[in-house]
Design a protein around this motif. Structure first.
Motif, PDB file in Angstrom:
ATOM      1  N   PRO A  17      -8.027  -3.416   5.593  1.00 47.01           N
ATOM      2  CA  PRO A  17      -8.025  -4.242   4.398  1.00 47.01           C
ATOM      3  C   PRO A  17      -7.897  -3.384   3.156  1.00 47.01           C
ATOM      4  O   PRO A  17      -8.715  -2.507   2.923  1.00 47.01           O
ATOM      5  N   GLY A  18      -6.857  -3.618   2.388  1.00 44.35           N
ATOM      6  CA  GLY A  18      -6.689  -2.822   1.187  1.00 44.35           C
ATOM      7  C   GLY A  18      -5.659  -1.730   1.396  1.00 44.35           C
ATOM      8  O   GLY A  18      -5.282  -1.023   0.470  1.00 44.35           O
ATOM      9  N   PHE A  19      -5.193  -1.600   2.597  1.00 44.73           N
ATOM     10  CA  PHE A  19      -4.200  -0.569   2.910  1.00 44.73           C
ATOM     11  C   PHE A  19      -3.010  -0.712   1.981  1.00 44.73           C
ATOM     12  O   PHE A  19      -2.449   0.251   1.469  1.00 44.73           O
ATOM     13  N   HIS A  20      -2.676  -1.923   1.808  1.00 40.66           N
ATOM     14  CA  HIS A  20      -1.552  -2.256   0.947  1.00 40.66           C
ATOM     15  C   HIS A  20      -1.708  -1.683  -0.462  1.00 40.66           C
ATOM     16  O   HIS A  20      -0.844  -1.008  -0.991  1.00 40.66           O
ATOM     17  N   ALA A  21      -2.846  -1.928  -1.044  1.00 42.90           N
ATOM     18  CA  ALA A  21      -3.128  -1.433  -2.397  1.00 42.90           C
ATOM     19  C   ALA A  21      -3.131   0.092  -2.407  1.00 42.90           C
ATOM     20  O   ALA A  21      -2.759   0.730  -3.384  1.00 42.90           O
ATOM     21  N   ARG A  22      -3.549   0.671  -1.299  1.00 45.23           N
ATOM     22  CA  ARG A  22      -3.612   2.126  -1.209  1.00 45.23           C
ATOM     23  C   ARG A  22      -2.206   2.711  -1.296  1.00 45.23           C
ATOM     24  O   ARG A  22      -1.961   3.718  -1.930  1.00 45.23           O
ATOM     25  N   VAL A  23      -1.292   2.067  -0.627  1.00 47.41           N
ATOM     26  CA  VAL A  23       0.094   2.527  -0.644  1.00 47.41           C
ATOM     27  C   VAL A  23       0.629   2.468  -2.072  1.00 47.41           C
ATOM     28  O   VAL A  23       1.259   3.405  -2.551  1.00 47.41           O
ATOM     29  N   HIS A  24       0.357   1.393  -2.723  1.00 45.10           N
ATOM     30  CA  HIS A  24       0.839   1.212  -4.096  1.00 45.10           C
ATOM     31  C   HIS A  24       0.268   2.284  -5.009  1.00 45.10           C
ATOM     32  O   HIS A  24       0.975   2.876  -5.816  1.00 45.10           O
ATOM     33  N   ALA A  25      -1.019   2.544  -4.874  1.00 47.16           N
ATOM     34  CA  ALA A  25      -1.676   3.545  -5.725  1.00 47.16           C
ATOM     35  C   ALA A  25      -1.067   4.925  -5.492  1.00 47.16           C
ATOM     36  O   ALA A  25      -0.802   5.668  -6.438  1.00 47.16           O
ATOM     37  N   LEU A  26      -0.869   5.252  -4.254  1.00 40.01           N
ATOM     38  CA  LEU A  26      -0.306   6.562  -3.912  1.00 40.01           C
ATOM     39  C   LEU A  26       1.116   6.693  -4.452  1.00 40.01           C
ATOM     40  O   LEU A  26       1.490   7.721  -5.008  1.00 40.01           O
ATOM     41  N   LEU A  27       1.864   5.657  -4.305  1.00 41.60           N
ATOM     42  CA  LEU A  27       3.252   5.691  -4.768  1.00 41.60           C
ATOM     43  C   LEU A  27       3.350   5.878  -6.280  1.00 41.60           C
ATOM     44  O   LEU A  27       4.274   6.503  -6.783  1.00 41.60           O
ATOM     45  N   ARG A  28       2.378   5.379  -6.969  1.00 42.17           N
ATOM     46  CA  ARG A  28       2.390   5.526  -8.434  1.00 42.17           C
ATOM     47  C   ARG A  28       2.199   6.965  -8.861  1.00 42.17           C
ATOM     48  O   ARG A  28       2.392   7.309 -10.017  1.00 42.17           O
ATOM     49  N   LEU A  29       1.839   7.799  -7.942  1.00 42.65           N
ATOM     50  CA  LEU A  29       1.648   9.222  -8.265  1.00 42.65           C
ATOM     51  C   LEU A  29       2.968   9.968  -8.239  1.00 42.65           C
ATOM     52  O   LEU A  29       3.052  11.110  -8.651  1.00 42.65           O
ATOM     53  N   VAL A  30       3.994   9.303  -7.762  1.00 46.13           N
ATOM     54  CA  VAL A  30       5.309   9.955  -7.695  1.00 46.13           C
ATOM     55  C   VAL A  30       5.978   9.869  -9.071  1.00 46.13           C
ATOM     56  O   VAL A  30       6.208   8.779  -9.581  1.00 46.13           O
ATOM     57  N   PRO A  31       6.255  11.010  -9.681  1.00 44.85           N
ATOM     58  CA  PRO A  31       6.864  11.065 -11.010  1.00 44.85           C
ATOM     59  C   PRO A  31       8.344  10.696 -11.001  1.00 44.85           C
ATOM     60  O   PRO A  31       9.023  10.818  -9.985  1.00 44.85           O
ATOM     61  N   ALA A  32       8.808  10.271 -12.150  1.00 49.04           N
ATOM     62  CA  ALA A  32      10.225   9.916 -12.263  1.00 49.04           C
ATOM     63  C   ALA A  32      11.066  11.155 -11.999  1.00 49.04           C
ATOM     64  O   ALA A  32      10.679  12.260 -12.354  1.00 49.04           O
ATOM     65  N   GLY A  33      12.189  10.980 -11.366  1.00 47.75           N
ATOM     66  CA  GLY A  33      13.045  12.117 -11.070  1.00 47.75           C
ATOM     67  C   GLY A  33      12.775  12.652  -9.671  1.00 47.75           C
ATOM     68  O   GLY A  33      13.507  13.492  -9.163  1.00 47.75           O
ATOM     69  N   SER A  65       5.498  -5.726 -10.463  1.00 49.63           N
ATOM     70  CA  SER A  65       4.617  -4.592 -10.215  1.00 49.63           C
ATOM     71  C   SER A  65       5.180  -3.334 -10.850  1.00 49.63           C
ATOM     72  O   SER A  65       6.377  -3.123 -10.920  1.00 49.63           O
ATOM     73  N   ARG A  66       4.308  -2.504 -11.319  1.00 44.57           N
ATOM     74  CA  ARG A  66       4.772  -1.267 -11.964  1.00 44.57           C
ATOM     75  C   ARG A  66       4.854  -0.132 -10.971  1.00 44.57           C
ATOM     76  O   ARG A  66       4.964   1.015 -11.339  1.00 44.57           O
ATOM     77  N   VAL A  67       4.812  -0.459  -9.723  1.00 42.80           N
ATOM     78  CA  VAL A  67       4.914   0.572  -8.691  1.00 42.80           C
ATOM     79  C   VAL A  67       6.377   0.986  -8.558  1.00 42.80           C
ATOM     80  O   VAL A  67       7.255   0.137  -8.406  1.00 42.80           O
ATOM     81  N   PRO A  68       6.648   2.268  -8.659  1.00 39.11           N
ATOM     82  CA  PRO A  68       8.018   2.796  -8.541  1.00 39.11           C
ATOM     83  C   PRO A  68       8.553   2.729  -7.123  1.00 39.11           C
ATOM     84  O   PRO A  68       8.864   3.752  -6.514  1.00 39.11           O
TER      85      PRO A  68
END
Length: 128
Positions: A17-33, A65-68
């Motif tokens: 439960p929450g795995f989904h949100a975890r993926v989103h949070a982690l992905l947001r750590l990826v910088p543009a470029g 969503s603001r997830v890249p």
DNA sequence: CGGCTGACGACCT
DNA sequence: GAGGTCGCCAGCC
């Protein structure tokens, strides 16, 4: 038997439960470029075997969503769902960040591949 | 409360 | 290189 009982053996399960949100949070750590892969995200979350689950997680992302999500490609540096509107938009977004996309594939993928900080020291044979 | 949906990776032949 | 199979689901209608 032969079935792991989390109720008895413990939380061996990486997904939950929450795995989904975890993926989103982690992905947001990826910088543009930079770009990452489903497998890398899965690996950063514990195991690459859940790569597909990561894909499902991104599929459920809301349109605002603001997830890249566009910075996620497959292990070959290719955009999934080639030809689909989603893939085309992904390519457009990547190009907007200075990432070239040709033949549905990220140009110079290996060099743009983002590296997540190892949360757990895992015996890895010197990078792929 | 039940059922459908949805963006991969590794291995084998 | 290409095709097929198996492998930790959670979230939403």
């Amino acid at each position: 038997m032969t079935s792991y009982d989390p109720d008895r053996h413990g939380p061996v399960r990486l997904v939950g439960p929450g795995f989904h949100a975890r993926v989103h949070a982690l992905l947001r750590l990826v910088p543009a470029g930079s770009v990452t892969t489903y497998g890398d995200l899965a690996g950063a979350l514990g195991s690459r075997t859940i790569a597909r689950q990561v894909g499902f997680a991104l599929a459920a992302l809301p349109p605002d969503s603001r997830v890249p999500w566009h910075r996620v490609v497959d292990g070959s540096g290719r955009l999934t769902g080639a030809g689909s509107a989603r893939a085309r938009e992904q390519a457009a977004r990547l190009r907007a960040e200075g990432i070239g996309v040709a033949g549905g594939r990220v140009v110079g993928f290996a060099a743009r591949r983002h590296v997540f900080p190892a949360a757990d020291p895992r015996p890895r044979g010197a990078g792929r």
